[in-house]
Design an enzyme around this catalytic site. Structure first.
Site, PDB file in Angstrom:
ATOM      1  N   SER A 199      47.920  87.186  45.295  1.00 11.58           N
ATOM      2  CA  SER A 199      48.892  86.711  46.205  1.00 11.58           C
ATOM      3  C   SER A 199      48.155  86.213  46.955  1.00 11.58           C
ATOM      4  O   SER A 199      48.597  84.767  47.405  1.00 11.58           O
ATOM      5  CB  SER A 199      49.943  87.672  46.963  1.00 11.58           C
ATOM      6  OG  SER A 199      50.699  88.387  46.337  1.00 11.58           O
ATOM      7  N   ASN A 250      41.898  86.587  57.103  1.00  8.17           N
ATOM      8  CA  ASN A 250      41.331  88.018  56.599  1.00  8.17           C
ATOM      9  C   ASN A 250      41.676  88.229  55.129  1.00  8.17           C
ATOM     10  O   ASN A 250      42.242  89.164  55.483  1.00  8.17           O
ATOM     11  CB  ASN A 250      40.822  88.968  58.067  1.00  8.17           C
ATOM     12  CG  ASN A 250      39.813  90.019  57.328  1.00  8.17           C
ATOM     13  OD1 ASN A 250      39.844  89.638  56.012  1.00  8.17           O
ATOM     14  ND2 ASN A 250      39.647  91.497  57.244  1.00  8.17           N
ATOM     15  N   GLU A 261      48.261  86.950  35.936  1.00  9.37           N
ATOM     16  CA  GLU A 261      48.906  87.731  34.855  1.00  9.37           C
ATOM     17  C   GLU A 261      48.286  87.917  33.343  1.00  9.37           C
ATOM     18  O   GLU A 261      48.630  88.293  32.286  1.00  9.37           O
ATOM     19  CB  GLU A 261      50.461  87.709  34.195  1.00  9.37           C
ATOM     20  CG  GLU A 261      51.516  87.718  35.370  1.00  9.37           C
ATOM     21  CD  GLU A 261      53.053  87.791  34.986  1.00  9.37           C
ATOM     22  OE1 GLU A 261      53.875  87.008  34.015  1.00  9.37           O
ATOM     23  OE2 GLU A 261      54.289  87.971  36.342  1.00  9.37           O
ATOM     24  N   HIS A 272      47.985  95.255  35.211  1.00 10.73           N
ATOM     25  CA  HIS A 272      47.231  94.059  35.340  1.00 10.73           C
ATOM     26  C   HIS A 272      46.596  94.228  34.398  1.00 10.73           C
ATOM     27  O   HIS A 272      45.296  95.247  33.904  1.00 10.73           O
ATOM     28  CB  HIS A 272      46.789  93.234  36.292  1.00 10.73           C
ATOM     29  CG  HIS A 272      48.179  92.378  37.179  1.00 10.73           C
ATOM     30  ND1 HIS A 272      48.458  91.343  37.347  1.00 10.73           N
ATOM     31  CD2 HIS A 272      48.804  93.378  37.916  1.00 10.73           C
ATOM     32  CE1 HIS A 272      49.440  91.517  38.113  1.00 10.73           C
ATOM     33  NE2 HIS A 272      49.744  92.634  38.182  1.00 10.73           N
TER      34      HIS A 272
HETATM   35  C1  PLP Z   1      52.144  85.627  38.140  1.00  9.44           C
HETATM   36  C2  PLP Z   1      51.962  86.527  39.606  1.00  9.44           C
HETATM   37  N1  PLP Z   1      51.544  85.526  40.716  1.00  9.44           N
HETATM   38  C3  PLP Z   1      51.005  86.514  41.631  1.00  9.44           C
HETATM   39  C4  PLP Z   1      51.258  87.591  41.638  1.00  9.44           C
HETATM   40  C5  PLP Z   1      50.595  88.519  42.856  1.00  9.44           C
HETATM   41  O1  PLP Z   1      49.794  89.401  42.462  1.00  9.44           O
HETATM   42  P1  PLP Z   1      49.094  90.559  43.556  1.00  9.44           P
HETATM   43  O2  PLP Z   1      50.398  91.780  43.123  1.00  9.44           O
HETATM   44  O3  PLP Z   1      48.201  91.024  43.165  1.00  9.44           O
HETATM   45  O4  PLP Z   1      49.498  90.173  45.038  1.00  9.44           O
HETATM   46  C6  PLP Z   1      51.492  88.734  40.189  1.00  9.44           C
HETATM   47  C7  PLP Z   1      51.548  89.836  40.768  1.00  9.44           C
HETATM   48  O5  PLP Z   1      52.004  90.302  39.526  1.00  9.44           O
HETATM   49  C8  PLP Z   1      52.558  87.395  39.770  1.00  9.44           C
HETATM   50  O6  PLP Z   1      53.042  88.525  38.951  1.00  9.44           O
END
Ligand code: PLP
Length: 399
Positions: A59, A249, A165, A191
């Site tokens: 994210s 951060n 993903e 993942h």
């Molecule tokens: C397509 C997609 N984008 C972004 C994310 C976000 O990743 P994270 O959980 O590492 O913040 C995910 C989470 O599974 C996702 O499936």
């Protein structure tokens, strides 16, 4: 103990992963340092990206990409109201960084076979304000990248690849996440690799790299190409703490970097085992007399060499509420399930609250939400008795 005999992911960490994490802990150097830098280097050379920067989540990688696109240090920055195309089948944090950066998302339905953006619908939504595409590579698969790159070129669009993903998947022998100006990866549990929490952002341009580096760490100039110039201009300031940019951060810890790096070194074998297990599970389910006309397994798109995240399944001939019942049964019978990403994100309460849906219809995304789901793929060798148990649990759940 887990209530699932078939969880989304069994323990994702090897003993050696844990040892590497403990070694960092014992060193007492937990904040960003050489362990993170080494992982970034390995990642860059393996997937053939130009620059990689580790962050605390996928994210955060998406957020940095979007924040970089509007950053005043960027030569061509996007402006408030500029439009970004995004498939309706997306994760919340593929979408929100667009809005949080003052930009406007424009939804496009998915291709019901690949589950990825329907690239044939993109042109219809392009206008003078369209500046970029936020692509989501769904569960290890991708859209037709040849067509997508043609559209990108023709309309001079930027491309952000949310590869959270799909780490390790290739399109025509080129890693997903190396087509666009930016890409994001997630190392969250289940993942392709996992460091608990963690992620990576890749980019192609040196200036973008230095901008995201500063955004990742408070907006300071330290360790960026801006450092010398800014400090010469600001001699009255302490060189180590010059804040020349906006910032967050979003740094990882050295522990997650050590674990992520160790797993990343064996990614080829993790992909291979998941692929073998996937074939075995498909085999047992589709050769089962009771199940075979009740399920459809989503396959890879042409030219994709997939690094599967999970096994996506469609319930065939669904009536209303069939999926709900089957999912409840599978969960009760020990098989952990997930919806395919968030379903039609335009229908999520947050999208409605923020007024993001303008009566557009996305039937393909709606359909897959109503009739499809996915299960995980084990990263260890599986045996016949386990496969038989999976098939039995499916049979019981579909009755
Ligand atoms: C397509 C997609 N984008 C972004 C994310 C976000 O990743 P994270 O959980 O590492 O913040 C995910 C989470 O599974 C996702 O499936």
């Amino acid at each position: 103990m887990s209530k699932y005999f078939y969880p989304l992911i069994e323990n994702p960490f090897s003993d050696d992963d844990i040892r590497k994490g403990i070694k960092v802990l014992k060193s007492k150097q937990l904040t960003l340092g050489n362990t993170t830098r080494n992982f970034e280097k390995t990642f860059t050379s393996k997937i053939n990206s130009k620059y990689s920067l580790m962050v605390n989540s996928g994210s955060s990688a998406n957020l940095l990409a979007l924040q970089c696109l509007i950053n005043p240090y960027r030569k061509e920055r996007l402006k408030k109201g500029d439009e970004i195309i995004i498939p309706t089948l997306c994760w919340s944090t593929s979408l929100w960084p667009i809005i949080q950066s003052g930009l406007t998302p424009v939804f496009i339905d998915i291709n019901p076979i690949t589950l990825n953006i329907d690239e044939t619908q993109i042109k219809k939504k392009i206008n003078k304000r369209t500046k970029a595409i936020m692509l989501i590579h769904v569960l290890g698969n991708s859209c037709n990248m040849d067509q997508l790159m043609k559209i990108k070129k023709k309309y001079n669009l930027l491309l952000i690849e949310d590869t959270c993903e799909s780490l390790g998947s290739k399109y025509k022998n080129k890693y997903l996440g190396t087509f666009g100006e930016f890409s994001s990866f997630s190392f969250y549990s289940s993942h392709q690799i996992s460091s608990g929490e963690g992620g990576m952002i890749c980019c192609k341009d040196k200036m973008d790299y230095n901008i995201i580096k500063s955004l990742r760490s408070h907006g300071w100039s330290r360790d960026t190409s801006f450092e010398n110039k800014i400090s010469k201009k600001n001699k009255h300031l302490d060189k180590r703490f010059i804040f020349f940019n906006s910032g967050f951060n979003l740094r990882p810890t050295e522990i997650t970097a050590a674990i992520g790096h160790n797993q990343f070194k064996r990614i080829n074998s993790l992909i291979r085992i998941r692929n073998i297990n996937r074939k075995k599970i498909i085999n047992i389910l589709t050769n089962n007399r009771f199940l075979k006309d009740k399920i459809y397994i989503y396959e890879k798109n042409k030219f994709v060499t997939p690094s599967w995240f999970g096994l996506s399944i469609k319930i065939v001939n669904t009536k209303m509420n069939t999926k709900k019942r089957i999912i409840q049964n599978l969960e009760k019978n020990g098989i952990e399930t997930r919806p395919i990403i968030s379903g039609n994100f335009a229908k999520q309460p947050a999208a409605i609250k923020y007024g993001l849906t303008k009566n557009n219809k996305y039937p393909n995304t709606d359909n897959i939400y109503n009739n499809s789901f996915f299960i995980g793929l084990p990263t260890k060798k599986i045996y016949n008795h386990y496969l038989t148990r999976i098939a039995k649990a499916f049979e019981k759940s579909f009755k």
